[in-house]
Design an enzyme around this catalytic site. Structure first.
Site, short mmCIF file in Angstrom:
data_model
loop_
_atom_site.label_atom_id
_atom_site.label_comp_id
_atom_site.label_asym_id
_atom_site.label_seq_id
_atom_site.Cartn_x
_atom_site.Cartn_y
_atom_site.Cartn_z
N SER A 32 -11.29 1.53 -6.17
CA SER A 32 -11.88 2.33 -7.24
C SER A 32 -11.50 3.79 -7.07
O SER A 32 -10.94 4.20 -6.04
CB SER A 32 -13.40 2.18 -7.23
OG SER A 32 -13.94 2.60 -5.99
N LEU A 71 -2.92 3.12 6.16
CA LEU A 71 -3.73 2.01 5.67
C LEU A 71 -5.21 2.40 5.70
O LEU A 71 -5.59 3.41 6.27
CB LEU A 71 -3.49 0.78 6.54
CG LEU A 71 -2.08 0.18 6.45
CD1 LEU A 71 -1.84 -0.79 7.59
CD2 LEU A 71 -1.89 -0.53 5.11
N HIS A 83 -39.45 -3.13 23.87
CA HIS A 83 -40.32 -1.95 23.78
C HIS A 83 -39.91 -0.94 24.84
O HIS A 83 -39.67 -1.31 25.99
CB HIS A 83 -41.78 -2.36 24.01
CG HIS A 83 -42.72 -1.20 24.08
ND1 HIS A 83 -43.18 -0.55 22.96
CD2 HIS A 83 -43.29 -0.56 25.14
CE1 HIS A 83 -43.99 0.44 23.33
NE2 HIS A 83 -44.07 0.46 24.65
N LEU A 87 -18.97 -1.52 -2.25
CA LEU A 87 -19.22 -1.29 -0.83
C LEU A 87 -18.10 -1.90 -0.01
O LEU A 87 -17.62 -3.00 -0.32
CB LEU A 87 -20.56 -1.93 -0.41
CG LEU A 87 -21.81 -1.40 -1.10
CD1 LEU A 87 -23.00 -2.29 -0.79
CD2 LEU A 87 -22.09 0.03 -0.67
N ALA A 122 -19.98 13.79 -8.50
CA ALA A 122 -20.21 12.52 -7.79
C ALA A 122 -21.09 11.61 -8.65
O ALA A 122 -22.19 11.23 -8.26
CB ALA A 122 -20.86 12.77 -6.43
N HIS A 155 -18.17 -3.27 2.93
CA HIS A 155 -18.48 -4.55 3.57
C HIS A 155 -18.57 -5.69 2.56
O HIS A 155 -18.33 -6.84 2.90
CB HIS A 155 -19.77 -4.45 4.42
CG HIS A 155 -20.92 -3.77 3.78
ND1 HIS A 155 -21.06 -2.40 3.75
CD2 HIS A 155 -22.00 -4.26 3.14
CE1 HIS A 155 -22.19 -2.09 3.13
NE2 HIS A 155 -22.77 -3.20 2.75
N GLU A 162 0.85 -1.19 0.00
CA GLU A 162 0.00 0.00 0.00
C GLU A 162 0.89 1.25 0.00
O GLU A 162 1.74 1.40 0.87
CB GLU A 162 -0.93 0.01 1.22
CG GLU A 162 -1.73 1.28 1.42
CD GLU A 162 -2.58 1.68 0.23
OE1 GLU A 162 -2.33 2.77 -0.32
OE2 GLU A 162 -3.46 0.89 -0.16
N THR A 173 -9.50 4.17 0.41
CA THR A 173 -10.44 5.29 0.27
C THR A 173 -11.41 5.34 1.44
O THR A 173 -11.67 6.41 2.00
CB THR A 173 -11.22 5.16 -1.05
OG1 THR A 173 -10.32 5.32 -2.14
CG2 THR A 173 -12.32 6.21 -1.16
N THR A 225 -7.22 -3.24 -5.38
CA THR A 225 -6.82 -1.85 -5.58
C THR A 225 -7.98 -0.86 -5.58
O THR A 225 -7.77 0.35 -5.71
CB THR A 225 -6.03 -1.70 -6.90
OG1 THR A 225 -6.74 -2.38 -7.94
CG2 THR A 225 -4.64 -2.29 -6.76
#
Length: 466
Positions: A146, A38, A445, A320, A271, A322, A33, A41, A144
């Site tokens: 985006s 680390l 509740h 994403l 964007a 995750h 990297e 993005t 790598t």
């Protein structure tokens, strides 16, 4: 030449999770990297800093407007933008240092430089001092990520015309911000600056926001954001941008064609999406060729070339963090000889606006297109006691279930804290649960999570709280 079981190119959510899992499984692993920190993005200039600003701006607006006053808290807040940015940066630094700690804990070697393939089993790293380091690897994982997709005619300089990175570090609150693209990134960052006092106009080529969303959820979100003061120009395209001393002049045309109009702003955020980052990777040295969208194809994370693996934003599927993490785990476990699978049908999606949006599984539009018969259960947060008490009763939970088997096919929510609640339905869908299963589970509740149960009750028409 150093030899490894696994060399991972990229230290983002895909790469660092792959490295940690490889270390846990006893593999000799290096992560290449080139950033100073680390996290890729997501941690440095994406998910994490944007959430820091979303949180801070929500509290500022609550104190500035009627929300605090309604609760009997009378304050007169002053915006300290420099401090808001500092706490964002401090939080990001703590998180990136945390990954360095995890690398040391699991015996992962971080090679600080930019890696490229140099034939099968070889990675060459350009180090910061100008030298090169050659690595030998039984397996190479490409992670790598985006980069922002550029827009022809609109050149990003991160001074007046910004990408998402620039929009996270503005030195002043814009008077008028034009956001090009009504996707997740544009809406979240537009929300931040609107709360801090900016007039925000969102220009979108399509006739709706967030095209992947369930249509009803998308319309509800747009109505809410419009009510908050965000302006939308749908079905429009930006054809050019001229930067002046302290402003930008945009030329906007109807997407279907027509006369151009001029829109003035002091800042513009581009964007329109993200594209795989594969530049300078040496893919040609191993015979891996991107498809027409720039994606690297894989079969269960393996490239067609033995010993090359592909995960995260550089390949198909939702971009994403995750999703990349899930692929990282499955990829490394396959390298280690274990059985591993990613269930792409149960990857949740979240938009961290206010109200939040969270979804998992199929939309109504997808089910109709498939010709699949389904039932709907829908429950509004206006009927949820905790949401009403907290003055955040906007939105709803919608559950889609198979008409015959009652299996949950999709869940779509817009409302308070739904990002934290969608996980319940991810678990349910992984176990092929029915809507009735959720309807019969006791929920505490008063909580917002009761809306999840009530919506499931609605599939069979026995909602009790509305």
């Amino acid at each position: 030449m150093s030899a490894y079981d696994v060399v991972i190119i990229g230290g983002g959510p895909g790469g660092y999770n792959a490295a940690i899992r490889a270390g846990q499984l006893g593999l000799k692993v290096a992560c290449v990297e080139g950033r100073e920190t680390l996290g890729g993005t997501c941690l440095n200039v994406g998910c994490m800093p944007s959430k820091a600003l979303l949180h801070a701006s929500e509290l500022y607006e609550a104190a500035l407007g009627t929300e605090f006053a309604t609760l009997g808290i009378e304050v007169k807040p002053t915006l300290n933008l420099a401090q808001m940015m500092k706490q964002k940066n401090d939080s990001v630094t703590a998180l990136t240092k945390g990954i360095e700690f995890l690398f040391r804990k699991h015996k992962v070697e971080w090679i600080k430089g930019w890696g490229r393939l140099d034939g099968v089993g070889r990675v060459v790293v350009a180090l910061a001092d100008g030298s090169q380091q050659e690595l030998q690897a039984k397996n190479v994982v490409i992670a790598t990520g985006s980069e922002p997709t550029p827009l022809p005619g609109v050149d990003i300089d991160n001074k007046r015309i910004l990408d998402s990175t620039g929009a996270l570090s503005l030195p002043e609150v814009p008077k008028h911000l034009v956001v090009i693209g009504a996707g997740v990134i544009g809406l979240e960052l537009g929300s931040v600056w609107r709360r801090l006092g900016t007039e925000v106009t969102v220009v979108e080529y399509l006739d709706r926001i967030c095209p992947g969303l369930d249509e009803e959820v998308g319309k509800t979100l747009q109505r809410s954001l419009s009510k908050q003061g965000m302006a939308f120009r749908l079905g429009s395209k930006v054809t050019s941008a001229k930067v002046k001393a302290e402003s930008v002049e945009l030329s906007i045309e109807p997407a279907s064609g027509g006369e151009a109009q001029v829109l003035q702003a002091d800042y513009v955020l581009v964007a329109i999406g993200r594209r795989p980052f594969t530049e300078g990777l040496g893919l040609e040295s191993v015979g891996v060729v991107p498809d027409r969208r720039g994606m690297l194809e894989n079969n269960h994370h393996a490239a067609a070339v033995p010993g090359i693996w592909i995960i995260g934003d550089v390949t198909s599927g939702p971009m994403l963090a995750h999703k990349a993490e899930d692929e990282a785990i499955a990829c490394i476990e396959r390298i280690a000889g274990k059985a591993a699978e990613v269930n792409y049908g149960v990857i949740p999606n979240v938009i961290y606006t206010k109200p939040e949006v969270a979804s998992v599984g199929k939309t109504e539009e997808q089910l109709k297109a498939e010709g699949r018969l389904y039932k709907v259960g829908k429950f509004p947060f206006t009927a949820n006691s905790r949401a009403k008490i907290n003055h955040e009763a906007e939105g709803f939970v919608k559950v889609l279930a198979d008409e015959r088997s009652d299996e949950i096919l999709g869940v779509h929510m817009v409302g308070p804290s739904v990002s934290e609640m969608v996980g319940e339905y991810c678990v349910a869908m992984e176990f092929a649960a029915s809507a009735e299963d959720i309807a019969l589970i006791c929920h505490p509740h008063p909580t917002r999570s009761e809306a999840l149960r009530q919506a499931a009750m609605g599939v069979e028409g026995w909602i009790m709280q509305a």
